[in-house]
Design an enzyme around this catalytic site. Structure first.
Site, PDB file in Angstrom:
ATOM      1  CG  ASN A  58       6.232  -8.284  -8.882  1.00  0.00           C
ATOM      2  OD1 ASN A  58       5.328  -7.544  -8.688  1.00  0.00           O
ATOM      3  ND2 ASN A  58       7.373  -7.365  -9.019  1.00  0.00           N
ATOM      4  CB  VAL A  59       0.572  -8.576  -7.129  1.00  0.00           C
ATOM      5  CG1 VAL A  59       0.577  -9.414  -5.978  1.00  0.00           C
ATOM      6  CG2 VAL A  59       1.087  -7.198  -6.777  1.00  0.00           C
ATOM      7  CG  ASN A  85      -1.690  -8.483   2.760  1.00  0.00           C
ATOM      8  OD1 ASN A  85      -2.249  -7.532   3.658  1.00  0.00           O
ATOM      9  ND2 ASN A  85      -0.490  -8.796   2.897  1.00  0.00           N
ATOM     10  CE1 TYR A 150      -1.268   1.937   0.742  1.00  0.00           C
ATOM     11  CE2 TYR A 150      -2.767   3.225   2.132  1.00  0.00           C
ATOM     12  CZ  TYR A 150      -2.101   2.193   1.791  1.00  0.00           C
ATOM     13  OH  TYR A 150      -2.271   1.156   2.805  1.00  0.00           O
ATOM     14  CB  ALA A 151      -6.020   8.053  -1.096  1.00  0.00           C
ATOM     15  CB  ALA A 152      -6.107   6.944  -6.216  1.00  0.00           C
ATOM     16  CB  SER A 153      -4.258   2.177  -5.168  1.00  0.00           C
ATOM     17  OG  SER A 153      -3.523   2.407  -3.531  1.00  0.00           O
ATOM     18  CB  ILE A 183      -1.771  -2.177  11.212  1.00  0.00           C
ATOM     19  CG1 ILE A 183      -3.398  -2.121  10.599  1.00  0.00           C
ATOM     20  CG2 ILE A 183      -1.601  -3.427  11.621  1.00  0.00           C
ATOM     21  CD1 ILE A 183      -4.101  -2.155  11.905  1.00  0.00           C
TER      22      ILE A 183
END
Ligand code: NAP
Length: 242
Positions: A58-59, A85, A150-153, A183
């Site tokens: 887990n990252v 990724n 998500y955009a901030a990350s 994708i």
């Protein structure tokens, strides 16, 4: 073979873009260390590809990352490539976004990239060589409705890539980001039909991308064909952002 004898770590390797990248890198001669939290998917990937070695990781788990990097170092004696990724979405409009979903996405998509890179870069410094590639997104470059977290990350991934390029270029390490558009993977499977149609309509190439499109970009940036390229964000988005 463009990655002959390279050792590559790929996070989120059990599905979608990560899986396609793992298979392509192995085909191009790399020994691939594929990490993910999806044990069964990792096992399948490993059993079908002898040059891919699956690790449950887990990252967000810093102690586990530290032991993982020690293990890889002693087993393979080097790390040539890190592909950051692993990522998730947890969408909501700003005023409806829970703190929990903000923290979850930032912790995996942004801090996860920091955790992995901070653990691997010392190995690359000792080799005076290495490549770190991270998955950003078009959303990190131009925002998106319902994706504050998500955009901030993903914007943060780009900013870290720039910073690390400046910190460690002199040590022989290259850092680049890839910014995919839409994708076709399990992550986008859940998008409603009308959103998919709208995105396709806005994309100059008028289609969704495939995981292979992103895997090919990673392959180029990881290979010795890109030895003078660092601190860049490569859009793989059918022309969505220009
Ligand atoms: P995917 O098919 O969902 O694959 C991501 C993999 O990462 C999954 O196996 C996921 O497991 C795993 N993962 C999630 N949290 C993790 C953690 N804490 N530690 C380790 N692994 C974890 O998604 P994808 O579409 O291939 O996305 C790959 C990357 O591309 C992500 O960073 C994503 O943000 C980015 N991206 C995707 C698109 C797109 O259109 N698909 C566009 C731009 C950027 P679970 O299934 O359990 O979550």
């Amino acid at each position: 073979m463009r990655l002959k004898d390279k050792v590559a770590i790929i996070t989120g390797a059990a599905s979608g873009i990560g899986k396609e990248t793992a298979i392509l890198f192995a085909k191009e001669g790399a020994t691939v260390i594929g990490t993910d939290i999806q044990q069964d998917l990792l096992k399948n990937l490993e059993s079908e590809n002898p040059n891919i070695h699956g690790y449950l990781l887990n990252v967000t788990d810093r102690p586990a990352i530290a032991s993982f990097v020690e293990e890889i170092k002693s087993k393979y004696s080097k790390i040539d490539i890190l592909i950051n990724n692993a990522g998730i979405t947890a969408d909501a409009l700003l005023i409806k976004m829970s703190e929990e979903n903000w923290d979850k996405v930032i912790n995996i998509n942004l801090k996860g990239v920091f955790n992995m890179t901070q653990a691997v870069v010392p190995v690359m410094i000792s080799q005076a060589k290495g490549v770190v590639l991270s998955t950003s997104s078009v959303v990190g470059r131009y925002g998106n409705v319902g994706q504050t977290n998500y955009a901030a990350s993903k914007a943060g991934v780009i900013a870290m890539t720039y910073s690390w390029s400046k910190e460690y270029g002199k040590k022989g390490i290259r850092f680049n980001a890839v910014a995919p558009g839409f994708i076709r993977t399990p992550m986008t499977e859940k998008l409603p039909e009308n959103v998919i149609n709208m995105m396709v309509e806005k994309t100059p190439l008028r289609k969704f991308g495939e995981p292979a499109d992103v895997a090919n970009a990673f392959l180029f940036l990881a290979s010795d064909e890109a030895t003078y390229i660092t601190g860049q964000v490569l859009g793989v988005d059918g022309g969505l952002v220009m």
